[in-house]
Design a protein around this motif. Sequence first.
Motif, PDB file in Angstrom:
ATOM      1  N   SER A  71      78.090  19.797  67.829  1.00 48.39           N
ATOM      2  CA  SER A  71      77.309  18.562  67.184  1.00 48.39           C
ATOM      3  C   SER A  71      76.099  18.715  67.322  1.00 48.39           C
ATOM      4  N   PHE A  72      75.406  18.825  68.496  1.00 52.43           N
ATOM      5  CA  PHE A  72      73.882  19.073  68.909  1.00 52.43           C
ATOM      6  C   PHE A  72      73.002  19.703  67.404  1.00 52.43           C
ATOM      7  N   VAL A  73      74.060  21.280  67.232  1.00 51.58           N
ATOM      8  CA  VAL A  73      72.953  22.144  66.024  1.00 51.58           C
ATOM      9  C   VAL A  73      73.182  21.224  64.773  1.00 51.58           C
ATOM     10  N   ALA A  74      74.239  20.866  64.545  1.00 45.49           N
ATOM     11  CA  ALA A  74      74.126  20.082  63.341  1.00 45.49           C
ATOM     12  C   ALA A  74      73.191  18.898  63.260  1.00 45.49           C
ATOM     13  N   LEU A  75      73.182  17.898  64.164  1.00 46.01           N
ATOM     14  CA  LEU A  75      71.860  17.001  64.723  1.00 46.01           C
ATOM     15  C   LEU A  75      71.012  17.446  64.099  1.00 46.01           C
ATOM     16  N   LEU A  76      70.748  18.649  64.973  1.00 47.94           N
ATOM     17  CA  LEU A  76      69.704  19.137  65.715  1.00 47.94           C
ATOM     18  C   LEU A  76      68.650  19.976  63.374  1.00 47.94           C
ATOM     19  N   GLU A  77      69.760  19.844  63.125  1.00 51.57           N
ATOM     20  CA  GLU A  77      69.651  20.853  62.028  1.00 51.57           C
ATOM     21  C   GLU A  77      69.172  19.506  60.502  1.00 51.57           C
ATOM     22  N   TYR A  78      70.000  18.861  60.781  1.00 54.22           N
ATOM     23  CA  TYR A  78      70.444  17.561  60.068  1.00 54.22           C
ATOM     24  C   TYR A  78      68.618  16.856  60.113  1.00 54.22           C
ATOM     25  N   GLU A  79      67.669  17.206  61.114  1.00 54.02           N
ATOM     26  CA  GLU A  79      66.632  16.229  61.579  1.00 54.02           C
ATOM     27  C   GLU A  79      65.895  17.290  61.193  1.00 54.02           C
ATOM     28  N   GLY A  80      66.530  18.051  60.896  1.00 50.76           N
ATOM     29  CA  GLY A  80      65.112  19.588  60.558  1.00 50.76           C
ATOM     30  C   GLY A  80      64.264  19.899  61.788  1.00 50.76           C
TER      31      GLY A  80
END
Length: 205
Positions: A125-134
């Motif tokens: 989830s953390f990586v998905a979040l970092l990706e979402y926030e660029g």
Amino acid sequence: MRGFIIDLRKAKNEDSIATLLTPFSVGKYYRFFGARHSILQLGHLVDFEIEDDRGHFMPRLRKLSHFGFPWLYDNNRLLIWHNFLKLLASHLCDADEVGSFYYELLLQSAKKWDKQNPKRIVCDSFVALLEYEGRVHTEDYCYICEEPLLENIALMRAFIPAHSYCIYGCAINKKKFFNFLKTKKSIYYNDEEIDLLYTVIMKGL
Ligand SMILES: [Zn+2]
């Protein structure tokens, strides 16, 4: 409306102030203590209505009902869930309106929290979040000294890569880690490695 209680603080007279993350917003709400009121629990998903009483400093929660997840009574899983929420709460505390991404991330995580290692879910989830926030860092240089990275790297807060000798961090394989960032799937990591990544995540966003 539906939302996760991502923060809960005591107010006067056993009243409480809850921060709820819904698909549209992060909001603070007041909850009066009362014998007939259900008790608010950090991390729970709730259905609620808002009573916006003019003259009152904060909108109030009413008609509240909890949704259960089977793992809510598993102390170890609940602790990791609380840690995950604390991370999100401090990240989103200054936000007002937020996209549904964060709510959906929590909802999807909650649905599988008892089906796999929850720390692994946090990592994915953390990586998905970092990706979402660029904010995914895959540059091949060290954040501290700006020299090229080596075969093994260490991770700073928010998964920013650096030399392990520059930050005195645990060394992990760079190629494997960058592959994880790309695929957002942690299947190639064993539970020990997941523990290490989880520790980095808990340093904050
Ligand atoms: Zn360096």
